[in-house]
Design a protein around this motif. Structure first.
Motif, PDB file in Angstrom:
ATOM      1  N   ARG A  27       1.094   6.043  10.584  1.00 13.36           N
ATOM      2  CA  ARG A  27       0.729   5.695  11.958  1.00 13.36           C
ATOM      3  C   ARG A  27       1.699   6.408  12.891  1.00 13.36           C
ATOM      4  NH1 ARG A  27       3.668   0.013  11.478  1.00 13.36           N
ATOM      5  NH2 ARG A  27       5.552   0.735  12.423  1.00 13.36           N
ATOM      6  N   TYR A  28       1.317   6.511  14.125  1.00 13.23           N
ATOM      7  CA  TYR A  28       2.160   7.191  15.104  1.00 13.23           C
ATOM      8  C   TYR A  28       2.689   6.180  16.106  1.00 13.23           C
ATOM      9  CZ  TYR A  28       0.716  11.607  13.192  1.00 13.23           C
ATOM     10  OH  TYR A  28       0.519  12.658  12.339  1.00 13.23           O
ATOM     11  N   GLU A  29       3.999   6.166  16.273  1.00 10.95           N
ATOM     12  CA  GLU A  29       4.675   5.293  17.216  1.00 10.95           C
ATOM     13  C   GLU A  29       5.463   6.179  18.162  1.00 10.95           C
ATOM     14  OE1 GLU A  29       5.438   1.663  18.839  1.00 10.95           O
ATOM     15  OE2 GLU A  29       4.364   1.870  16.950  1.00 10.95           O
ATOM     16  N   VAL A  35       5.825   9.730  16.990  1.00 13.09           N
ATOM     17  CA  VAL A  35       6.541   9.955  15.730  1.00 13.09           C
ATOM     18  C   VAL A  35       5.740   9.341  14.593  1.00 13.09           C
ATOM     19  CG1 VAL A  35       8.670   9.469  14.451  1.00 13.09           C
ATOM     20  CG2 VAL A  35       8.783   9.931  16.910  1.00 13.09           C
ATOM     21  N   LYS A  36       5.529  10.133  13.523  1.00 12.49           N
ATOM     22  CA  LYS A  36       4.778   9.631  12.367  1.00 12.49           C
ATOM     23  C   LYS A  36       5.644   8.641  11.596  1.00 12.49           C
ATOM     24  CE  LYS A  36       2.427  12.514   9.793  1.00 12.49           C
ATOM     25  NZ  LYS A  36       2.062  13.483   8.741  1.00 12.49           N
ATOM     26  N   GLU A  37       5.062   7.469  11.304  1.00 12.63           N
ATOM     27  CA  GLU A  37       5.737   6.437  10.522  1.00 12.63           C
ATOM     28  C   GLU A  37       4.828   6.005   9.393  1.00 12.63           C
ATOM     29  OE1 GLU A  37       6.812   3.239  13.099  1.00 12.63           O
ATOM     30  OE2 GLU A  37       8.318   4.404  14.157  1.00 12.63           O
ATOM     31  N   GLY A  38       5.427   5.490   8.321  1.00  9.51           N
ATOM     32  CA  GLY A  38       4.588   5.047   7.229  1.00  9.51           C
ATOM     33  C   GLY A  38       5.283   4.155   6.228  1.00  9.51           C
ATOM     34  N   LEU A  97       0.745  12.794   1.718  1.00 13.61           N
ATOM     35  CA  LEU A  97       0.124  11.696   0.982  1.00 13.61           C
ATOM     36  C   LEU A  97      -0.242  10.549   1.918  1.00 13.61           C
ATOM     37  CD1 LEU A  97      -0.585  10.367  -1.774  1.00 13.61           C
ATOM     38  CD2 LEU A  97       1.783   9.606  -1.871  1.00 13.61           C
ATOM     39  N   LEU A  98       0.672  10.180   2.798  1.00 13.01           N
ATOM     40  CA  LEU A  98       0.415   9.082   3.736  1.00 13.01           C
ATOM     41  C   LEU A  98      -0.678   9.458   4.732  1.00 13.01           C
ATOM     42  CD1 LEU A  98       4.048   7.846   4.440  1.00 13.01           C
ATOM     43  CD2 LEU A  98       2.368   6.893   2.850  1.00 13.01           C
ATOM     44  N   THR A  99      -0.637  10.687   5.244  1.00 12.14           N
ATOM     45  CA  THR A  99      -1.649  11.141   6.200  1.00 12.14           C
ATOM     46  C   THR A  99      -3.024  11.195   5.546  1.00 12.14           C
ATOM     47  OG1 THR A  99      -0.002  12.414   7.419  1.00 12.14           O
ATOM     48  CG2 THR A  99      -2.307  13.012   7.756  1.00 12.14           C
ATOM     49  N   ARG A 143       0.834  -1.206   0.000  1.00 12.53           N
ATOM     50  CA  ARG A 143       0.000   0.000   0.000  1.00 12.53           C
ATOM     51  C   ARG A 143       0.866   1.252   0.000  1.00 12.53           C
ATOM     52  NH1 ARG A 143      -3.987   2.770  -1.836  1.00 12.53           N
ATOM     53  NH2 ARG A 143      -4.997   4.139  -0.364  1.00 12.53           N
ATOM     54  N   PHE A 144       1.906   1.273   0.804  1.00  7.80           N
ATOM     55  CA  PHE A 144       2.849   2.391   0.838  1.00  7.80           C
ATOM     56  C   PHE A 144       3.415   2.624  -0.561  1.00  7.80           C
ATOM     57  CE2 PHE A 144       7.439   3.516   1.448  1.00  7.80           C
ATOM     58  CZ  PHE A 144       7.253   4.832   1.856  1.00  7.80           C
ATOM     59  N   GLY A 145       3.867   1.566  -1.205  1.00 12.72           N
ATOM     60  CA  GLY A 145       4.423   1.684  -2.551  1.00 12.72           C
ATOM     61  C   GLY A 145       3.397   2.131  -3.573  1.00 12.72           C
TER      62      GLY A 145
END
Length: 128
Positions: A105-107, A110-113, A97-99, A60-62
């Motif tokens: 997601r937040y870990e 910190v925003k991660e994706g 774009l990810l948001t 999905r990220f790609g």
């Protein structure tokens, strides 16, 4: 687990990735490549620079990067300042774009994706 690797030899850069998707118990091969290219307009010219992206984390990220990430004249590449362009144009666009597509997601605040290797103008960047 995904493997994405970039290597620079002289003025050439190679980018490679596997074609697998995995869980803790299963590894599946896919035909869809985890590497693709996007044309980026070059500021004050009719030229484009090809940006290659190799990604890991999730398909999905790609897919979001490959099909929704684009650049126009306002976000054109400035070849004399590729680092600045990556920081001021590329990273904010990917983050938004990810948001916007609920893929971040937040870990621990910190925003991660996802993670990707980016090749542009003969330079290698790591996106986390």
């Amino acid at each position: 687990m995904t493997i994405v690797v970039a290597c620079k030899i002289g003025d050439k850069v190679a980018l490679a990735a596997d074609h697998s998707g995995s869980t803790q118990a299963l590894i599946t091969g896919y035909k869809h490549a985890k590497i693709f290219s996007i044309d980026v307009p070059v500021a004050n010219s009719d030229k484009v620079s090809t940006m290659s992206i190799g990604y890991s984390y999730s398909f999905r990220f790609g897919q979001l990067l490959e099909h929704y990430l684009s650049f126009d004249a306002e976000s054109a590449l400035t070849p004399d300042s590729v680092n600045r362009w990556v920081i001021t144009q590329l990273v904010p666009k990917v983050s938004k774009l990810l948001t916007d597509n609920h893929a971040a997601r937040y870990e621990s605040g910190v925003k991660e994706g996802g993670q990707a290797l980016i090749i542009i103008e003969g330079r290698i960047f790591e996106l986390q």
